[in-house]
Design an enzyme around this catalytic site. Structure first.
Site, PDB file in Angstrom:
ATOM      1  N   TYR A   1       0.851  -1.254  -0.203  1.00 22.33           N
ATOM      2  CA  TYR A   1       0.076   0.046  -0.029  1.00 22.33           C
ATOM      3  C   TYR A   1       0.729   1.031   0.081  1.00 22.33           C
ATOM      4  CZ  TYR A   1       0.970   0.894   5.023  1.00 22.33           C
ATOM      5  OH  TYR A   1       1.310   1.200   6.360  1.00 22.33           O
TER       6      TYR A   1
ATOM      7  N   ARG B   1       8.344   4.544  -4.111  1.00 20.22           N
ATOM      8  CA  ARG B   1       8.590   3.185  -3.323  1.00 20.22           C
ATOM      9  C   ARG B   1       7.361   2.442  -3.724  1.00 20.22           C
ATOM     10  NH1 ARG B   1       7.654   5.196   2.779  1.00 20.22           N
ATOM     11  NH2 ARG B   1       5.474   5.355   2.071  1.00 20.22           N
TER      12      ARG B   1
ATOM     13  N   ARG C   1      -7.540 -20.276  -2.273  1.00 15.80           N
ATOM     14  CA  ARG C   1      -6.379 -20.289  -1.184  1.00 15.80           C
ATOM     15  C   ARG C   1      -5.257 -21.292  -1.144  1.00 15.80           C
ATOM     16  NH1 ARG C   1      -4.898 -21.569   3.809  1.00 15.80           N
ATOM     17  NH2 ARG C   1      -3.843 -19.959   5.229  1.00 15.80           N
TER      18      ARG C   1
ATOM     19  N   HIS D   1      -0.967 -21.456  -0.432  1.00 17.03           N
ATOM     20  CA  HIS D   1       0.146 -20.315  -0.027  1.00 17.03           C
ATOM     21  C   HIS D   1       1.071 -19.966  -1.057  1.00 17.03           C
ATOM     22  CE1 HIS D   1      -0.850 -21.505   3.931  1.00 17.03           C
ATOM     23  NE2 HIS D   1      -0.035 -20.693   4.367  1.00 17.03           N
TER      24      HIS D   1
ATOM     25  N   LYS E   1       6.462  -1.843   2.111  1.00 12.78           N
ATOM     26  CA  LYS E   1       5.300  -1.420   2.896  1.00 12.78           C
ATOM     27  C   LYS E   1       4.168  -2.443   2.467  1.00 12.78           C
ATOM     28  CE  LYS E   1       3.212   3.339   3.197  1.00 12.78           C
ATOM     29  NZ  LYS E   1       3.348   3.079   4.528  1.00 12.78           N
TER      30      LYS E   1
ATOM     31  N   GLU F   1      11.733   2.446  14.773  1.00 12.21           N
ATOM     32  CA  GLU F   1      10.766   3.372  14.096  1.00 12.21           C
ATOM     33  C   GLU F   1       9.473   3.511  14.821  1.00 12.21           C
ATOM     34  OE1 GLU F   1       9.535   2.587  10.140  1.00 12.21           O
ATOM     35  OE2 GLU F   1       9.616   0.695  10.355  1.00 12.21           O
TER      36      GLU F   1
ATOM     37  N   LEU G   1      11.018   1.127   7.724  1.00 16.64           N
ATOM     38  CA  LEU G   1      10.521   1.912   6.198  1.00 16.64           C
ATOM     39  C   LEU G   1      11.265   3.008   5.700  1.00 16.64           C
ATOM     40  CD1 LEU G   1       8.077   1.199   4.235  1.00 16.64           C
ATOM     41  CD2 LEU G   1       6.819   3.079   5.424  1.00 16.64           C
TER      42      LEU G   1
HETATM   43  N1  PDD Z   1       2.865   4.917   7.445  1.00 17.22           N
HETATM   44  N2  PDD Z   1       7.381   3.794   9.216  1.00 17.22           N
HETATM   45  C1  PDD Z   1       5.994   3.185   9.114  1.00 17.22           C
HETATM   46  C2  PDD Z   1       6.049   1.639   9.691  1.00 17.22           C
HETATM   47  C3  PDD Z   1       5.061   3.482   8.296  1.00 17.22           C
HETATM   48  O1  PDD Z   1       3.806   2.864   8.469  1.00 17.22           O
HETATM   49  C4  PDD Z   1       5.058   4.951   7.971  1.00 17.22           C
HETATM   50  C5  PDD Z   1       4.103   5.456   7.126  1.00 17.22           C
HETATM   51  C6  PDD Z   1       6.423   5.585   8.091  1.00 17.22           C
HETATM   52  C7  PDD Z   1       6.557   6.956   7.401  1.00 17.22           C
HETATM   53  O2  PDD Z   1       6.480   6.796   6.011  1.00 17.22           O
HETATM   54  P1  PDD Z   1       6.093   7.899   4.907  1.00 17.22           P
HETATM   55  O3  PDD Z   1       6.788   9.203   5.574  1.00 17.22           O
HETATM   56  O4  PDD Z   1       6.458   7.572   3.560  1.00 17.22           O
HETATM   57  O5  PDD Z   1       4.572   8.374   5.242  1.00 17.22           O
HETATM   58  C8  PDD Z   1       7.643   4.963   8.591  1.00 17.22           C
HETATM   59  C9  PDD Z   1       1.470   5.382   6.810  1.00 17.22           C
HETATM   60  C10 PDD Z   1       1.367   6.934   6.736  1.00 17.22           C
HETATM   61  C11 PDD Z   1       0.580   4.658   7.175  1.00 17.22           C
HETATM   62  O6  PDD Z   1       0.436   3.444   7.439  1.00 17.22           O
HETATM   63  O7  PDD Z   1      -0.684   5.207   7.389  1.00 17.22           O
END
Ligand code: PDD
Length: 279
Positions: free
Chosen positions: A33, A52, A100, A102, A148, A181, A205
């Site tokens: 996403y 990304r 379904r 894997h 992501k 993070e 991330l």
């Molecule tokens: N999340 N780290 C994690 C685990 C995240 O889920 C996100 C962003 C970031 C920051 O990434 P960016 O600056 O590209 O938004 C760091 C989004 C906003 C979400 O899950 O809604």
């Protein structure tokens, strides 16, 4: 208020939008996403999030049948149809639909969902003026959080646990007591006028806001070091903050009940937030 989503080629009211029960995103979290902030009708860091998005699809070998120019047109259409001046665009792409199993075939056709919803950022602004109180918790996520994916259960549970215990959010800590993070944000501290953030690896991330804020810091001639910082350094820092598409640059003023900067928002983070939102 209209509520129109884009699902697999169709603009459709969200209440009628549907996806197969055999969607692999639904069954395995086999999906990626992206999130863009919309401010005054414009997408923040638009290109970075597309870059990304492509990387995430490549890493999972999801068929990339999407074209950036077409996605941009769909975004504009959703922004208009949902009357979004300020808000969030959410895009999710799963590997596709199959009974379904894997194992997966290489030629599955991905499912795409895009939504655009208005968000009143003034509430966030009010919170950002005061600063967040976070807790820390063990990082129990998988080893590829640089992708992501929609596999966010550890993030979801950690965030909810923080809220249930009257914190605003949570930062993850690795086995060596270093911060990785936040639940959905990158983590930063400032010590003796040096800004510190963890370098990119599989353990965080690669935030697009992080990338823009790094450029901003360089353009302002502030001192930046990309290195991991420990929980003790966090307790003893001058300022702390998070960055993300939904929080921009937001100060942290308390960690596990301990004040940072006497519980006051620091000057560096105040300036970075202002500068970031002015570009
Ligand atoms: N999340 N780290 C994690 C685990 C995240 O889920 C996100 C962003 C970031 C920051 O990434 P960016 O600056 O590209 O938004 C760091 C989004 C906003 C979400 O899950 O809604």
């Amino acid at each position: 208020m209209p509520n129109i989503a884009y699902v697999n080629g169709e603009f459709i009211p969200t209440e009628y939008a549907s996806i197969s029960i055999n969607d692999r995103g639904l069954q395995f979290g086999d999906a990626i996403y992206e999130v863009w902030a919309v401010i005054n009708g414009k997408l923040l860091d638009e290109e970075g999030h597309f870059t990304r998005l492509n990387r995430s699809m490549n890493e999972l070998a999801i068929n990339n049948i999407f074209n950036k120019a077409s996605l941009k047109i769909i975004f504009r259409e959703l922004i208009a149809r949902n009357r979004v001046k300020n808000g969030i665009i959410y895009l999710q792409i799963s590997r596709g639909t199959a009974p379904r199993d894997h194992a997966f075939a290489n030629d599955l056709v991905p499912n795409i969902i895009i939504t655009a919803r208005p968000k009143n950022f003034s509430q966030l602004e009010a919170k950002a003026q005061k600063g967040f109180h976070i807790k820390t918790t063990k990082d129990n996520r998988w080893g590829r959080v640089d992708i992501k994916t929609t596999n966010l259960l550890p993030n979801v549970l950690a965030k909810q646990n923080a809220l249930d215990n009257n914190f605003d959010d949570v930062w993850f800590v690795d086995d060596n007591n270093f911060i990785t993070e936040g639940s959905a944000q990158n983590a930063w501290i400032v010590k003796d006028k040096t800004i510190i953030t963890r370098p990119l690896s599989n353990e965080i991330l690669a935030g697009i806001t992080r990338q823009s804020v790094l450029k901003l810091i360089q353009s302002l001639n502030l001192k930046i070091v990309e290195r991991a910082f420990s929980i003790d350094e966090l307790y003893n820092c001058d300022e702390a903050f998070v960055t993300s598409a939904t929080s921009f640059v937001t100060p942290i003023i308390k960690v596990n009940g301990n004040n940072i900067n006497d519980g006051k928002v620091g000057e560096v983070v105040k300036m970075l937030r202002k500068e970031y939102l002015s570009v």
